[in-house]
Write a protein that holds these residues in place. Structure first.
Motif, PDB file in Angstrom:
ATOM      1  N   PHE A   9      -3.679  -7.552   8.599  1.00  0.00           N
ATOM      2  CA  PHE A   9      -3.816  -6.567   7.526  1.00  0.00           C
ATOM      3  C   PHE A   9      -5.120  -5.785   7.644  1.00  0.00           C
ATOM      4  O   PHE A   9      -5.215  -4.663   7.149  1.00  0.00           O
TER       5      PHE A   9
ATOM      6  N   GLU B 224       0.894   1.945  -3.355  1.00  0.00           N
ATOM      7  CA  GLU B 224       0.360   0.648  -2.941  1.00  0.00           C
ATOM      8  C   GLU B 224      -1.154   0.733  -2.695  1.00  0.00           C
ATOM      9  O   GLU B 224      -1.898  -0.175  -3.076  1.00  0.00           O
ATOM     10  N   ASN B 225      -1.609   1.811  -2.082  1.00  0.00           N
ATOM     11  CA  ASN B 225      -3.050   1.996  -1.856  1.00  0.00           C
ATOM     12  C   ASN B 225      -3.811   2.059  -3.170  1.00  0.00           C
ATOM     13  O   ASN B 225      -4.921   1.526  -3.282  1.00  0.00           O
TER      14      ASN B 225
ATOM     15  N   LYS C 200      -3.269  -1.254   8.592  1.00  0.00           N
ATOM     16  CA  LYS C 200      -3.018  -1.137   7.157  1.00  0.00           C
ATOM     17  C   LYS C 200      -1.513  -0.950   6.969  1.00  0.00           C
ATOM     18  O   LYS C 200      -0.901  -0.116   7.629  1.00  0.00           O
ATOM     19  N   HIS C 201      -0.936  -1.755   6.124  1.00  0.00           N
ATOM     20  CA  HIS C 201       0.500  -1.732   5.846  1.00  0.00           C
ATOM     21  C   HIS C 201       1.343  -2.077   7.082  1.00  0.00           C
ATOM     22  O   HIS C 201       2.230  -1.308   7.477  1.00  0.00           O
TER      23      HIS C 201
ATOM     24  N   ASN D  32       3.769  -4.044   7.398  1.00  0.00           N
ATOM     25  CA  ASN D  32       5.194  -4.140   7.103  1.00  0.00           C
ATOM     26  C   ASN D  32       5.890  -2.782   7.267  1.00  0.00           C
ATOM     27  O   ASN D  32       7.021  -2.709   7.716  1.00  0.00           O
ATOM     28  N   TYR D  33       5.190  -1.708   6.914  1.00  0.00           N
ATOM     29  CA  TYR D  33       5.787  -0.386   7.037  1.00  0.00           C
ATOM     30  C   TYR D  33       5.710   0.136   8.474  1.00  0.00           C
ATOM     31  O   TYR D  33       6.686   0.662   8.999  1.00  0.00           O
TER      32      TYR D  33
ATOM     33  N   ILE E 262       3.469   4.065  -0.080  1.00  0.00           N
ATOM     34  CA  ILE E 262       2.162   3.690   0.470  1.00  0.00           C
ATOM     35  C   ILE E 262       1.045   4.212  -0.412  1.00  0.00           C
ATOM     36  O   ILE E 262       0.052   3.509  -0.651  1.00  0.00           O
TER      37      ILE E 262
END
Length: 180
Positions: free
Chosen positions: A113, A160-161, A117-118, A120-121, A157
Motif C-alpha cells: 500500500f 477513498e482518498n 496507492k490503491h 486493488n484498483y 478513488i
C-alpha cells in the motif's frame, strides 16, 4: 468454448471473493462501521458485470479461438487474482468490494500500500478487466464500457482518498498486519 470456460472460472473466483466481502461487510456494520459511496458502488458493480457479459457475448459472436492475445489476457487475469488474494489477505476482515470503514479504521501500513496507492484498483481490477477484453478479443466492449468505468473508478478513488486523509490516517496505523 475454452474462452467461455475461462470466463466462467474467473466469474466463479469473483463470486468466492464477493462472499468474503459480504461477510466482512456484515461484521463491519455490526461493529459500528459505515458504508460510503453507495451509488458509486452500484455503478461499479453494474459496469463490472456488463464488461463480463458483453465480452463473453462479443467472443461468442466473433467465434474467438484461444490465441496469443487470449493468452496475454489470461495471464493478466491470473495476475489480478493473485493480487486480489494478497490484498484480501493483508486487509483481512476489513477488505470489502464496497467503500466501508470499520469503527476506528486505521491506515494499513504495508509495503504494497506504500508502494502502489490503491493496489486493488491498479493491480487487480485494471489487469482483470483488460485481461478479460484481451481474452475475449472484446474491442467493442472495451471501447464502450472502459470510458464509463474509468470515470466511475476515478470518483471512487477520489472519495477513498478523502476518507484516507480525513478519517483513516488521523486514526493512526495498523502495525500488526498479516504478512508483515
Amino acid at each position: 468454448m475454452t474462452i467461455f470456460l475461462l470466463m466462467l472460472a474467473m466469474f466463479t473466483v469473483r463470486l468466492i471473493f464477493l462472499k468474503k466481502s459480504i461477510n466482512n461487510e456484515k461484521a463491519i456494520l455490526a461493529k459500528g462501521g459505515q458504508e460510503f459511496g453507495v451509488q458509486n458502488t452500484k455503478f461499479l458493480t453494474l459496469l463490472h458485470i456488463m464488461i463480463y457479459v458483453f465480452a463473453v457475448i462479443e467472443a461468442l459472436l466473433k467465434q474467438i479461438k484461444f490465441d496469443g492475445i487470449s493468452l496475454l489476457g489470461l495471464l493478466l487475469m491470473l495476475f489480478s487474482v493473485a493480487v486480489l488474494y494478497e490484498v484480501t489477505r493483508i486487509l483481512g476482515d476489513i477488505w470489502t468490494v464496497k467503500l466501508m470503514l470499520a469503527k476506528d479504521h486505521k491506515y494499513v501500513e504495508h509495503w504494497l500500500f506504500k508502494t502502489v496507492k490503491h493496489p486493488n484498483y491498479f493491480l487487480n481490477i485494471a489487469p482483470e478487466l483488460i485481461g478479460i477484453v484481451l481474452l475475449c478479443h472484446a474491442q467493442i466492449t472495451a471501447m464502450l464500457l472502459f470510458p464509463c468505468y474509468i470515470i466511475v473508478i476515478y470518483l471512487r478513488i477520489r472519495e477513498e482518498n478523502k476518507l484516507l486523509a480525513e478519517v483513516i490516517i488521523p486514526n493512526g496505523t495498523h502495525k500488526n498486519l498479516k504478512g508483515d
